[in-house]
Design a protein around this motif. Structure first.
Motif, short mmCIF file in Angstrom:
data_model
loop_
_atom_site.label_atom_id
_atom_site.label_comp_id
_atom_site.label_asym_id
_atom_site.label_seq_id
_atom_site.Cartn_x
_atom_site.Cartn_y
_atom_site.Cartn_z
N ILE A 374 0.84 -1.20 0.00
CA ILE A 374 0.00 0.00 0.00
C ILE A 374 0.87 1.25 0.00
CG2 ILE A 374 -1.68 1.32 1.36
CD1 ILE A 374 -2.80 -1.36 2.36
N LYS A 375 1.96 1.20 0.76
CA LYS A 375 2.88 2.34 0.81
C LYS A 375 3.46 2.63 -0.58
CE LYS A 375 7.16 3.96 3.00
NZ LYS A 375 8.29 3.57 3.87
N GLY A 380 3.60 5.96 -5.40
CA GLY A 380 3.46 6.03 -6.85
C GLY A 380 2.35 6.95 -7.31
N GLY A 381 1.67 7.60 -6.37
CA GLY A 381 0.66 8.58 -6.75
C GLY A 381 -0.76 8.22 -6.39
N ALA A 382 -1.00 7.02 -5.83
CA ALA A 382 -2.36 6.63 -5.45
C ALA A 382 -2.86 7.50 -4.29
CB ALA A 382 -2.39 5.16 -5.05
N SER A 383 -4.18 7.65 -4.22
CA SER A 383 -4.78 8.49 -3.18
C SER A 383 -4.70 7.82 -1.82
CB SER A 383 -6.25 8.78 -3.52
OG SER A 383 -6.91 9.38 -2.43
N PHE A 384 -4.05 8.49 -0.86
CA PHE A 384 -3.97 7.97 0.51
C PHE A 384 -5.37 7.82 1.10
CE2 PHE A 384 -3.44 7.95 5.04
CZ PHE A 384 -2.18 7.39 5.28
#
Length: 702
Positions: A374-375, A380-384
């Protein structure tokens, strides 16, 4: 997942059926379905309500559930007082369930299928449904979640745990609704008319100005009053309702022998810590030294001023790195502290997190691997926020994108705190705590102040075996010296103070002066008056030798059992006769209160603006008889002698001031109704409980 979690943890929320007894919000847990173990009819019955038995296993299981829920929600430790409170509220809950079930069934109160469906899916759903399927942000029912769950429920097998839990959940809502209907019937039967409102208004607003003369009970020496059995009987018969024992109680005397640490013990522990201090100065790994040598193995974290033990707070914030301070005594332990580091750090942090639970992932390794994945997605730009909402097992923060808000140092567990306060804004890191694996994003940091990292090694100040043996030997010697009825005499001879635990109930866990006296209470309920046990009891650092002093049976206590309790009141009643005679002589031929006061050697006391609803005389106490007489007395007329709480009075009403006429009784009626409603539930329950013939046998089991 969150629905199942709710159903597992909150299913069967304990209904607040104990009318007016405030069962407290902490009692939330699984509730066995009604009827399963209430009629066991065996020797394991812990009590009976209207012929219906309560089994020990059922009671014990419910106590355990309620205790666990309380400890989890309050964060407190289970003390004897808390245990006793939970046992009592659990018992009251079981009793109330049976009593109300009988009353509800007798009246035929029911909740139909349509009404049940409306509680779940209607326009005004039950609050428990909203809580289970609500949107955390809007706090309103998420109907899509509810409908999705109900659809999945239809396809589930009959023995599916989710289906069973849901059935219990709905059963509890229906039971609660039936109870609400029953209470509504009772409450709607309460009525306040206009005369009630007018009387209440005048009682609170009509004023009287008056004078009084008093002969206090203290003015007649106790030595001049001889009390007879007839005096006691007269008072007892007039106040007999005050002496009804709802349950058998017992009183016992006890003496204690203190095995607390001696001065010699204190020196020994201090010397032990002093030796550790020398090694602490040269220790290469302070954290490891604490783990090996300290009794309290606290992690080393940075703390701001005010968070340290007051004994070292100022020292450590003005000391040089590496200083070792102590030994010093604090909170019952000798300690030595070492300043490991100091720095300037932020005062508060705003952060977000995603929590991965190892228990649901198949272990810590798998949870760590998932967190790392997940980190990488976030890096890589995914929404936290989206990933938090999808994966975080902390559903409360997950619904807000993982946002934990802004918090100060020490608000979170140690490793989490260290990560967010030692990092910098924008950092993305993973940390393991007892809650699981956290993916943390530091949003921002505010403020700046000095913080210190202090390592503390502690050794509790405890009594040595020598000290304990000496105290125990004294207790054993005292016990051996008790022959017949010489308990008090032997106590005086040895200079021991005798304490008394009065009116102890069969289920008591603690008594006056003894926090954990359950073993002694058990003994007391098997003993006869004058008995001493065949052993010395240990309670904390005390060794205790009790003697059973009194047994008060259930029901009306005989006059001999309450003589000591009512002695002062009886003496005042006898004094009142003598003082009344004196007043009657003073009233003869007197035309004013001042003349009466002069005859008895005192002055008339003026009082202004007293109302019937608050009968407190300035400088004295509540005098109900006196003020009640005043409001029935014509102006400018002397009263007859009145036996009050503080003495015997004669009063003289000088004037009454009536309040403005009450033209609108609505507010007054509402006020009275509210008072009635507050008392109604408790009064109703007590009346039903008395009628139900409740038998409480818990003292034989607990």
């Amino acid at each position: 997942m969150d629905i199942m979690s709710y159903l597992r943890d909150r299913m069967g929320k304990i209904l607040a059926i104990v009318i007016g007894l405030a069962l407290a919000a902490f009692i939330i847990g699984e509730v066995a379905r009604t009827g399963s173990s209430l009629t066991q009819g065996s020797r394991n019955e812990i009590g009976e309500v209207g012929g219906e038995a309560i089994g020990f296993e059922q009671y014990n299981k419910k106590v355990e559930t309620n205790t666990n829920n309380f400890l989890q929600q309050s964060g407190q430790a289970a003390t004897p007082q808390i245990t006793g409170y939970i046992q009592e509220t659990t018992w009251n809950e079981l009793v109330s369930q049976i009593i109300l079930k009988k009353e509800i069934e007798k009246l035929g109160i029911a909740v139909g299928e349509a009404e049940t469906k409306d509680m779940i899916q209607g326009s005004n759903p039950n609050p428990q449904i909203v809580q289970a399927f609500g949107n955390p942000q809007t706090r309103e029912l998420d109907r899509s979640r509810l409908n999705s769950f109900l659809t999945s429920l239809k396809s589930a097998k009959a023995d599916d745990p989710m289906k069973v839990q849901w059935k219990d959940f709905v059963t509890q809502m229906v039971q609660q609704k039936r109870t609400e209907k029953y209470l509504a019937l009772v409450r709607n039967g309460l009525y306040v008319n206009s005369l009630d409102a007018k009387d209440d208004y005048e009682a609170k607003n009509k004023l009287v100005n008056f004078k009084y003369a008093e002969l206090s009970y203290a003015s007649l020496p106790d030595a001049k009053v001889t009390l007879t059995d007839g005096d006691y009987s007269d008072y007892y018969n007039k106040h007999k309702s005050m002496f009804k024992n709802s349950v058998e109680t017992r009183s016992f005397d006890y003496v204690t022998f203190n095995a607390s640490p001696s001065a010699e013990d204190s020196v020994a522990v201090k010397e032990q810590v002093a030796k550790l201090a020398a090694d602490f100065k040269t220790a290469a790994n302070d954290s490891l030294f604490v783990q090996i040598n300290a009794d309290t193995k606290a992690p080393l974290t940075y703390q701001r001023k005010g968070q340290l033990d007051p004994a070292i707070d100022s020292v450590m914030f003005s000391a040089a790195k590496g200083i070792v301070y102590g030994p010093y005594l604090s909170n019952g332990s000798y300690k030595v502290a070492k300043l490991v580091d100091s720095r300037v750090g932020p005062d508060s942090v705003k952060a977000s997190h995603i929590l991965i639970n190892p228990a649901t992932e198949g272990g810590l390794d798998k949870a760590q691997a998932k967190a790392d994945s997940i980190k990488k997605l976030i890096s890589g730009g995914a929404s936290f926020a989206e990933l938090a909402n999808k994966y975080s097992t902390d559903t409360q923060s997950g619904a807000k994108g993982g946002d934990l808000g802004t918090f100060g140092r020490g608000a979170m567990v140690g490793p989490f705190d260290e990560a967010v306060f030692n990092g910098k804004p924008g950092d993305l890191t993973t940390v393991n705590t007892q809650f699981g694996v956290h993916i943390i994003k530091i949003e921002s940091q505010k403020g700046s102040s000095k913080v210190v990292k202090v390592a503390v090694v502690d050794k509790p100040l405890q009594a040595s075996s020598k000290t304990q043996s000496a105290a125990y030997s004294k207790a054993q010697g005292f016990l051996a010296s008790i022959k017949g009825d010489n308990y008090t005499l032997e106590s005086q001879k040895q200079g021991l103070r005798v304490e008394r635990a009065t009116d102890v109930t069969p289920t008591a866990n603690a008594v006056t002066g003894l926090d954990n006296a359950r073993d002694i209470v058990r003994w007391a309920y098997k003993a006869d008056i004058g008995d001493v046990p065949d052993q010395v009891y240990t309670i904390g650092s005390l060794y205790v030798v009790p003697r059973l002093a009194e047994i008060r049976p259930e029901g009306y206590l005989p006059v001999d059992a309450v003589k000591k309790q009512i002695e002062v009141q009886v003496r005042n009643a006898v004094k009142a006769k003598t003082l009344t005679t004196k007043f009657e002589g003073a009233l003869s031929g007197a035309s004013s209160i001042d003349a009466v006061a002069q005859k008895i050697g005192t002055n008339a006391v003026p009082v202004e603006n007293i109302v019937f609803a608050n009968p407190v005389l300035p400088g004295l106490s509540a005098e109900y008889e006196v003020v009640g007489t005043l409001f029935g007395l014509p102006v400018h007329k002397l009263s007859k002698p009145i036996a009050g709480q503080h003495g015997v009075f004669v009063v003289y009403a000088e004037s009454f001031t009536n309040p403005p006429a009450l033209t609108n009784t609505v507010n007054q009626k509402q006020s009275i109704s509210q008072t009635l409603l507050q008392r109604a539930d408790n009064s109703l329950f007590e009346a039903l409980k008395d009628k139900a013939n409740v038998k409480d046998n818990r003292g034989k089991f607990l």
